[in-house]
Scaffold this active site. Structure first.
Site, short mmCIF file in Angstrom:
data_model
loop_
_atom_site.label_atom_id
_atom_site.label_comp_id
_atom_site.label_asym_id
_atom_site.label_seq_id
_atom_site.Cartn_x
_atom_site.Cartn_y
_atom_site.Cartn_z
N CYS A 110 38.00 38.91 37.64
CA CYS A 110 37.39 40.20 37.31
C CYS A 110 36.21 40.51 38.22
CB CYS A 110 36.87 40.21 35.87
SG CYS A 110 37.93 39.42 34.68
N ASP A 111 35.37 39.53 38.46
CA ASP A 111 34.05 39.80 39.04
C ASP A 111 33.84 39.24 40.44
OD1 ASP A 111 33.44 41.07 36.66
OD2 ASP A 111 32.62 39.28 35.75
N CYS A 122 34.70 35.23 34.48
CA CYS A 122 36.03 35.58 34.99
C CYS A 122 35.97 35.90 36.48
CB CYS A 122 36.57 36.78 34.20
SG CYS A 122 38.14 37.38 34.83
#
Ligand code: NAP
Length: 312
Positions: free
Chosen positions: A139-140, A136
């Site tokens: 997200c990261d 993701c």
């Protein structure tokens, strides 16, 4: 098989959607049980730091966030059971949810079984999930500021993630297993025109090299045409080869789109069966965020509560 009939609502899935639905139902005095499935806590348990969940200005570890969500729902009386659903009988009420161990009767059902990011299938990939291997970019991506990273895949997700990741990374290499792209022309062109993105075609990742302390340091690649193997130094691997919604147990029962995602009535969490609601990634292939899953989990609980009060 033991039959349990103490719950009004069964929630299938224990990610942000399922936990939020459990919290809202319990606070509304509706006895609910969460059947956690094979990955209690859902996809956030395979990530490390979560920095985009509101309320945690310093960030929070994914597993810790899920632990807190679960405790918050338990505080108001929700039960959690580590059981996997085998089938759902929804021909008449009460519905019956069958797991490997028990049968649960319920008046309403919330499906929050999520989606699973497809994995390449390497042992080293699994070992380094959350330590340089991610599924993701939203997200990261932030954790890869100034770093060189690899994105695997040739679809729209891979193009989108690679383009997004150039905001942080110094260089992004897209590794795709063939020459032809599955992604739409416009997304490919956008990636091709980005000076930070390079492509490696006809190539698969055979191994991820690194450690939990040091993160990812390199990938072992193989050209599938020439069979030539080589190592590519990199500090991160984003796997963007698609997601599979966890809807196998609902085939033939709930309406799905052509990819298997559950279809809900616009602006609500109602499915095609009265009394069954869907929320989170199982019904969302667009946003796929913890906070959107939690939001639709809340919607499902409210829809469910109102529907139950109309069918008392
Ligand atoms: P996808 O279209 O199914 O593409 C998956 C890609 O990963 C393909 O290129 C595939 O290679 C590759 N792949 C699959 N398994 C692999 C493996 N084991 N090892 C290496 N490569 C592998 O999935 P997606 O990109 O996630 O897109 C899903 C859907 O969402 C699509 O309909 C897409 O259009 C849509 N989407 C739209 C947008 C947008 O419009 N902004 C953004 C993201 C996604 P092959 O090509 O060789 O099969």
């Amino acid at each position: 098989m033991e039959r349990i009939s103490e719950y009004r609502v069964v929630i299938i899935g224990s990610g942000p959607a399922g936990c939020t639905a459990a919290l809202y139902l319990s606070r509304a005095n509706l006895k609910a049980v969460v059947l956690e499935g094979l990955q209690p806590g859902g996809q956030l348990t395979i990530t490390t730091e979560v920095e985009n969940y509101p309320g945690f200005p310093e960030g929070i570890l994914g597993p810790q966030l899920m632990d807190l969500m679960r405790k918050q729902a338990e505080r108001f009386g929700a039960d959690f059971k580590m059981e996997q659903v085998v089938k759902v009988e929804a021909g008449k009420r009460p519905f019956v949810v069958v797991t490997e161990d028990r049968e649960y009767e319920c008046d309403a059902l919330i499906v929050a079984s999520g989606a699973t990011a497809m994995q390449i299938g390497l042992e080293s990939e699994k070992q380094l999930q959350g330590f340089g291997v991610s599924y993701c970019a939203t997200c990261d991506g932030f954790f890869f500021k100034g770093k060189e990273i690899v994105v695997v895949g040739g679809g729209d997700s891979a193009m989108e993630e690679a383009t997004f990741l150039t905001k942080f990374a110094s260089k992004v290499t897209i590794v795709h297993r063939r020459k032809e792209m599955r992604a739409s022309k416009i997304m490919v062109r956008r990636a091709q025109e980005n000076p930070k993105i390079e492509f490696i075609f006809d190539t698969v990742v055979e191994d991820v090299i690194g450690s939990k302390n040091g993160g990812v340091t390199a990938l072992k690649l193989r050209n599938v045409i020439t069979n030539e193997a080589r190592e590519l130094a990199t500090q991160g691997l984003f796997v963007a080869i698609g997601h599979t919604p966890n809807t196998q147990s609902f085939k033939g029962l709930l309406d799905m789109d052509d990819k298997g995602y559950l279809v809900t009535k616009t602006g609500s969490t109602y499915t095609n069966i009265e009394g069954i609601f869907a929320c989170g990634d199982v019904a969302d292939h667009v946003y796929r965020q913890a906070v959107t899953a939690a939001g639709t989990g809340c919607m499902a609980a409210l829809d469910c509560e109102r529907w139950l009060s109309g069918h008392e």
